[in-house]
Motif scaffolding. Structure first.
Motif, short mmCIF file in Angstrom:
data_model
loop_
_atom_site.label_atom_id
_atom_site.label_comp_id
_atom_site.label_asym_id
_atom_site.label_seq_id
_atom_site.Cartn_x
_atom_site.Cartn_y
_atom_site.Cartn_z
N SER A 74 0.82 -1.54 -0.01
CA SER A 74 -0.50 0.39 -0.15
C SER A 74 1.37 1.48 -0.02
N ASN A 75 0.91 2.14 -0.76
CA ASN A 75 1.49 3.44 -0.88
C ASN A 75 0.96 4.51 0.13
N GLN A 76 -0.16 4.33 1.04
CA GLN A 76 -1.24 4.95 1.51
C GLN A 76 -0.09 5.16 3.18
N LYS A 77 -0.39 6.64 3.58
CA LYS A 77 0.33 7.07 4.74
C LYS A 77 -0.78 8.19 5.29
N THR A 78 -0.65 7.56 6.95
CA THR A 78 -1.59 8.58 8.17
C THR A 78 -0.69 9.65 8.12
N ILE A 79 -1.68 10.83 8.46
CA ILE A 79 -0.97 11.63 8.59
C ILE A 79 -1.70 11.66 10.88
N SER A 80 -0.66 11.41 11.29
CA SER A 80 -1.53 12.11 12.82
C SER A 80 -0.44 13.17 13.29
#
Length: 109
Positions: free
Chosen positions: A2-8
């Motif tokens: 997956s190329n998804q990133k989580t920004i928190s």
């Protein structure tokens, strides 16, 4: 893969309140310069009509909320924000609507 990133974000509500307290006095000017196209799209997509029940979260200085209250005279609108200074600015912008009881502005903690 997956190329998804989580920004928190780790900012507390208090940090956010403090940050927006510093900019509340000029936020409308800044918003008109930088957010007017986005606000137009939000308004178009929201399709608010007289008689609706509306909740605006992160109402800020009330630029859109004032328009909501004016359009929604027979409905009820609630605006919430973390910043007391932003809510104070929103209340100022709605002073001409003080005879209307069709809205509430709240500070959320």
């Amino acid at each position: 893969m997956s190329n998804q990133k989580t920004i928190s974000r780790d900012e507390s509500a208090e940090t956010i309140r403090h940050s927006f307290s510093k900019v509340a006095w000029f936020y409308d000017f800044w918003g008109k310069l930088t957010e007017s196209k986005a606000q137009d799209k939000v308004w178009e997509y929201a399709d608010i009509r007289n008689g609706d029940t509306v909740l605006e979260v992160a109402v800020g200085t009330g630029l859109l909320f004032k328009k909501i209250v004016e359009i929604n005279k027979e409905g009820y609108s609630t605006g919430v924000d973390l910043s007391p200074d932003m809510i104070a600015q929103a209340r100022k912008s709605l002073q001409g609507n003080s005879d209307n009881d069709n809205y509430t502005l709240k500070i959320e903690s």
